[in-house]
Design an enzyme around this catalytic site. Sequence first.
Site, PDB file in Angstrom:
ATOM      1  CG  HIS A   1      -1.688   3.955   4.015  1.00 44.05           C
ATOM      2  ND1 HIS A   1      -1.641   3.032   2.992  1.00 44.05           N
ATOM      3  CD2 HIS A   1      -0.444   4.520   4.053  1.00 44.05           C
ATOM      4  CE1 HIS A   1      -0.435   3.031   2.447  1.00 44.05           C
ATOM      5  NE2 HIS A   1       0.301   3.931   3.055  1.00 44.05           N
TER       6      HIS A   1
ATOM      7  CG  ASP B   1       3.224   5.621  -1.557  1.00 45.50           C
ATOM      8  OD1 ASP B   1       2.826   6.122  -0.494  1.00 45.50           O
ATOM      9  OD2 ASP B   1       3.714   4.475  -1.631  1.00 45.50           O
ATOM     10  CG  HIS B   2      -0.712   3.771  -0.889  1.00 45.69           C
ATOM     11  ND1 HIS B   2      -0.954   2.434  -1.102  1.00 45.69           N
ATOM     12  CD2 HIS B   2       0.603   3.859  -0.537  1.00 45.69           C
ATOM     13  CE1 HIS B   2       0.158   1.737  -0.878  1.00 45.69           C
ATOM     14  NE2 HIS B   2       1.109   2.585  -0.530  1.00 45.69           N
TER      15      HIS B   2
ATOM     16  CG  HIS C   1       1.992   1.738   7.085  1.00 46.70           C
ATOM     17  ND1 HIS C   1       3.183   1.229   6.610  1.00 46.70           N
ATOM     18  CD2 HIS C   1       1.747   2.846   6.342  1.00 46.70           C
ATOM     19  CE1 HIS C   1       3.628   1.993   5.632  1.00 46.70           C
ATOM     20  NE2 HIS C   1       2.781   2.990   5.453  1.00 46.70           N
TER      21      HIS C   1
ATOM     22  CG  ASP D   1       2.236   0.747   2.076  1.00 44.93           C
ATOM     23  OD1 ASP D   1       1.902   0.074   1.085  1.00 44.93           O
ATOM     24  OD2 ASP D   1       2.799   1.855   1.995  1.00 44.93           O
TER      25      ASP D   1
END
Length: 305
Positions: free
Chosen positions: A64, A68-69, A141, A212
């Site tokens: 996604h 942070d990804h 999410h 997530d």
Amino acid sequence: MELIFLGTSAGVPTRTRNVTAILLNLQHPTQSGLWLFDCGEGTQHQLLHTTFNPGKLDKIFISHLHGDHLFGLPGLLCSRSMSGIIQPLTIYGPQGIREFVETALRISGSWIDYPLEIVEIGAGEILDDGLRKVTAYPLEHPLECYGYRIEEHDKPGALNAQALKAAGVPPGPLFQALKAGKTIMLEDGRQINGADYLAAPVPGKALAIFGDTGPCDAALDLAKGVDVMVHEATLDITMEAKANSRGHSSTRQAATLAREAGVGKLIITHVSSRYDDKGCQHLLRECRSIFPATELANDFTVFNV
């Protein structure tokens, strides 16, 4: 297959954990390669602490578009080009991944000197390279988010060479044809069916890598029967409601899913920065109380699938 965790922290890095990135070393005798799952800020620096060559990286899967990804992706793409790497690279991710990459490159005046393909995905099978397939499952999410199920195709069973020699089949090219399940004809007119001399197929390995997520309907299908399940355990049991309100899972929920899905091993990652080493061990104990075959991923931990 081999998993190498490059980042295991949720949201922000800590002194000992970078944000999310997982490297999958395919380790196949006829098709080596590296796949990267998510690319948080600093991922290319984490790669420098391993023995892996970025030139071997040929596929990146983004779960996604939370930073942070994702925020490590432009830098990794550019450094790969600046290093003279010319091997093609394919990025898979949700709607918006193409705009993100193209905008970052355009605004920064950067360029890529190798073939780059960007595939915006939806739920369903997204890849089959003849050796394995990858299926994307929608997760729970705030942003569109996917988990990836990687399944190796079954491998042919061992060829009974002793029985073939006894039947008068000479080793060599004929053995290769029989190994492929083909039927051959000998000089004396006899037909030999390879399937009659092959052991049962060897089941391929299966791996589930979750992005997530809070609890969701697709989770069980994504994880069902896999050898290894990689799942977030952002918060402990006492903070489960808070985790769910933000589209995340607790230790209890990760371990319960692993038990219900009948997985071989659970690896927990994406732990909140509130937990120090002692706190992370507490998360591990909570999971093991429900699903004993649980491991905690730290940065640079390596697991075989």
